[in-house]
Write a protein that holds these residues in place. Sequence first.
Motif, PDB file in Angstrom:
ATOM      1  N   GLU A 246       0.817  -1.211   0.000  1.00 51.92           N
ATOM      2  CA  GLU A 246       0.000   0.000   0.000  1.00 51.92           C
ATOM      3  C   GLU A 246       0.851   1.263   0.000  1.00 51.92           C
ATOM      4  OE1 GLU A 246      -2.541  -0.446   3.363  1.00 51.92           O
ATOM      5  OE2 GLU A 246      -3.894  -1.871   2.363  1.00 51.92           O
ATOM      6  N   ASP A 250      -1.525   3.332  -4.992  1.00 54.58           N
ATOM      7  CA  ASP A 250      -2.548   4.254  -4.498  1.00 54.58           C
ATOM      8  C   ASP A 250      -3.957   3.681  -4.510  1.00 54.58           C
ATOM      9  OD1 ASP A 250      -0.660   6.222  -4.027  1.00 54.58           O
ATOM     10  OD2 ASP A 250      -0.841   7.059  -6.056  1.00 54.58           O
ATOM     11  N   LYS A 253      -5.899   2.891  -1.231  1.00 55.15           N
ATOM     12  CA  LYS A 253      -6.375   4.071  -0.497  1.00 55.15           C
ATOM     13  C   LYS A 253      -7.681   4.587  -1.085  1.00 55.15           C
ATOM     14  CE  LYS A 253      -1.549   5.349   0.370  1.00 55.15           C
ATOM     15  NZ  LYS A 253      -0.492   6.364   0.144  1.00 55.15           N
TER      16      LYS A 253
END
Length: 634
Positions: A246, A250, A253
Amino acid sequence: MAAAAGDGSVKPLQCAMKLANGAIELDTGNRPREAYTEYLRSIHYISQVLLEEVEATKEAGETVTSDTSKMLKLAEQCLERAQSTAAKLGKTCLRPAMPVAAPVPSPASRHRRVYSDEGGKLSPFLPPEIFQKLQVVESQSSKKELTPLEEASLQNQKLKAAYEARMARLDPSQAMQKTSLTLSLQRQMMENLVIAKAREDTLQRKMEERRLRLQEAANKRFCSQVALTPEEREQRALYAAILEYEQDHDWPKHWKAKLKRSPGDLSLVTSLVSHLLSVPDHPISQLLKKLQCAVYRALYPIVSKGAAPGCCSLPPDADGLLAPGSRRLRPSQSLYCMPSPLEPSPAPRPPEGPCASPPRPGSPAGPSSPQLLGKDSSFEDLEQFLAPPERRGRGPGERPEPQTPGVRKEPMLEQLKGTVQDIHDAIDRLLSLTLLAFEGLNTAASKDRCLACIEEPFFSPLWPLLLAVYRSVHRLREAALSRSMELYRNAPPAAVGVPTRLLPQDPEAAGAGPYPYCAAAQELGLLVLESCPQKKLECIVRALRVICACAEDYYRARETALQPGIAAIGADDLLPILSFVALKSGLPQLVSECAALEEFIHERYLIGEEGYCLTSLQSALSYVELLPRRALGK
């Protein structure tokens, strides 16, 4: 074909299944030429439907539907059956007096394959090492980022190519310039390597710092007063790998932000898990492939030993026990569960004579001649049918038969139990790791949806092998069910207890189908096209709903004054109708399918409508399996 295609109220997939069933019945009825024609007609119908579908959705840009993929699989199976039927027609032209030549050993293949249930044909089950290579090919094909040293190496290769081109253009008298170019090239190449080495050292130091920081976060998440088990340590390492992933990507997220905005949106959960498992380099997706390979390696030796000569061998005369209409198609890809296995020798028949007639409902029946329930008996004796085979027909005070000394129980069942437990553990690991990575999924509804989304990609490549093991374990029950399907293939619904009020008043009416509850049998036949337990269970639920709808229609056609709020069909009527539908389906492998579903369906479904439908189908199969062999003749 025209009649099937012209019925607008029937789905094209059901029409194709109906055409394929007709071809299979001709094939099992020793009419290969007519069967060959029907197979080709089925393929032609499927191709026409798919072409019309493509033309209709060309501008809309729609994706391929699930029915389309099922029809393609069905066309593939019909094509293979047509090829085998054509080969059978070619063999009939040979002279019978021709001496049989000794079998020529085939060239050694690159990997060993196990025998399928086609009576000696080779099954498409790949060895574990080939299966593992196919599972990891996607992650290997993903794009890899170059390290600083690799980038410097490529830059130096370009400098060297430019240097050689300039050196080729210089005259031999320009030695001073050649020396200057050589020294300049060496200086630039050395500078590139030094800078790249410094960048890589810095990058490695930062990566190590990040790894330690993320490992500390994982340790806090898995903190415990006692020592961690090896499984918990592996789970902690995977969670640290997820945190590291992570940091470099991206999209996790963005999905977490979507879950935070819409916490109750189950469609968002489905999209998230599907995307997560489709990314080959994510740690959860890699764990999925790893666990699939482990289960495959455990199942493959069981199937190989079961197919070896002398182990679970079946007599050659068992081929005649197959029910006409049963789908003996190859168990490859998604239709692996359609072929019927070669059954063992038939059980000893009861002696002929006056005493062989079926006993009346309510009278005691011997263990070797189960009674045929009357149409008004309402399945009172299903408790006996649902008992294990070794307890059927035994009184409450009787002891089980002693086992013969020196005879060991078949280890296949124990191996299957261990593999089933491994599968449950694997799915639990995937689910818990997914909930750790995305905390927004940690609700009851999201957990259930997440579990369903994990099961489908997990079981898809494993179900062919898993079902092959279940069919080997339940081969005796499938043989008994196949014999009942053969004997009762032309029996009326009343022979299994279906009341007259729930039958069509005019069977010859348009749209009534070739037999009552035909739509339910076709819906049940779609179960073999699925490879996910949840979708198979949905097929069973739809089949029972179709039975209830047909029963309502038949009853309303006979009884004009139906009281509102009162259903035309009850539990006592459902089981006889479902038994008739199971007989007409021609699928002895439903025994193994239901046994597998009972193991892998989530507990939440077993106490709801889905569990009731599955139990009802198992009860109906147990009843059909124990139908008396000579009741129709007497």
